[in-house]
Design a protein around this motif. Structure first.
Motif, short mmCIF file in Angstrom:
data_model
loop_
_atom_site.label_atom_id
_atom_site.label_comp_id
_atom_site.label_asym_id
_atom_site.label_seq_id
_atom_site.Cartn_x
_atom_site.Cartn_y
_atom_site.Cartn_z
N SER A 1 0.83 -1.37 -0.02
CA SER A 1 -0.04 0.02 -0.03
C SER A 1 0.99 1.11 -0.07
O SER A 1 0.35 2.37 -0.26
CB SER A 1 -0.86 0.02 1.21
N GLU B 1 -5.13 -3.31 4.12
CA GLU B 1 -4.18 -2.54 3.41
C GLU B 1 -4.65 -3.09 1.85
O GLU B 1 -5.60 -3.60 1.42
CB GLU B 1 -3.05 -3.27 3.78
N LYS B 2 -3.64 -2.93 0.87
CA LYS B 2 -3.83 -3.12 -0.42
C LYS B 2 -3.98 -4.64 -0.68
O LYS B 2 -2.96 -5.50 -0.23
CB LYS B 2 -2.57 -2.54 -1.30
#
Length: 275
Positions: free
Chosen positions: A56, A225-226
């Motif tokens: 991220s 998160e990503k």
């Protein structure tokens, strides 16, 4: 002779790389120590959470991963376009979540620089940070150093935790990328840690199917998160970016069934023949 990392990683040739890090100590990255009976399985979650956090911040996507007892595999993609589109302010914001900013850059962010020379030096530092946010070596450094420090603290010891620098292999075309992703996701099955990819915890295929890393309450370890890089191709041609595929079989017979990449999911097809 050991080659420099710059000669092994060339984003001009390919943005995709297969990276491997292996532990040096008997204590293992995770799993159970047969001599002491102590379990280190919780460390697998450390790795997954840290790599998602770094994804991220860096302009690097995670295509596939597998966390094994004494090593782990990552398939990474460097996003050159995203890196170029970041503003200098965004670069500072991301990098400063990993490391503290020097006073000069802190003053630049607060618009307190008075001379052109100071501005140039600050922008040069930020330019170096931009390069690092696209650098797979820096991504792996931030991942491995974090895990090593945390494991050493838990073990109340010092010294090396990883065998050496990580190994990397360039994936030059779509076939190489998909074959490597299949190899990575099938690691626990080959090691007889799971009977199928659907039950292979702490792998990208398990995460794509279940939305979590292991068989726990989904609300206990949600991903904040990503996420993993998705797929593009066929009915998803309109997607701006992702892993290329055209209804290609991603992995072969695993003992209970083959699994195929279809849209952004991993769908299982049970059959009786090897691919």
């Amino acid at each position: 002779m050991t080659q420099s990392r710059s000669s092994l990683i060339s984003l001009v040739d390919t943005p995709y790389y297969h990276c491997i890090s292996r532990c040096v100590r008997r204590a293992f990255l995770c799993g159970e120590d047969k001599f002491t009976g102590q379990s280190f399985s919780h460390r697998r979650q450390w790795v997954v959470e840290r790599m998602h956090c770094l994804a991220s911040l860096f302009n690097i996507d995670i295509c596939a991963y597998a966390i094994m007892p004494n090593h782990y595999h990552l398939v990474l993609r460097a996003d050159i376009e995203e890196n170029q589109n970041l503003s200098n302010e965004d670069v500072c914001r991301r990098w400063c979540q990993l490391y503290s900013a020097p006073p000069l850059v802190s003053r630049w962010m607060e618009q307190q620089l008075n001379t052109h020379a100071e501005q140039e030096v600050a922008l040069e530092i930020i330019g170096n940070w931009r390069k690092r946010l696209l650098d797979i070596s820096w991504f792996m450094r931030c991942l491995n150093e974090f895990i090593a420090r945390k494991a050493n603290k838990e073990d109340t010891c010092k010294g090396r935790f990883w065998e050496g620098r990580f190994k990397s292999q360039a994936l030059l075309d779509e076939e190489a990328l998909l074959a490597c992703m299949a190899y990575v996701d099938l690691n626990p099955v080959r090691a007889k840690m799971a009977d199928s990819v659907e039950h292979s915890e702490y792998t990208s295929s398990f995460e794509r199917v279940h939305g979590v890393t292991h068989n726990e309450d989904p609300h206990e370890h949600p991903f904040r998160e990503k996420l993993l890089l998705g797929f593009v191709g066929d009915e998803h041609q309109a997607n701006p970016q992702g892993i290329p595929y055209s209804l290609i079989i991603l992995s072969c017979w695993t003992g209970q069934g083959a699994f195929f990449v279809k849209t952004n999911e991993v769908r299982f097809a049970h059959n009786t023949q090897s691919c």
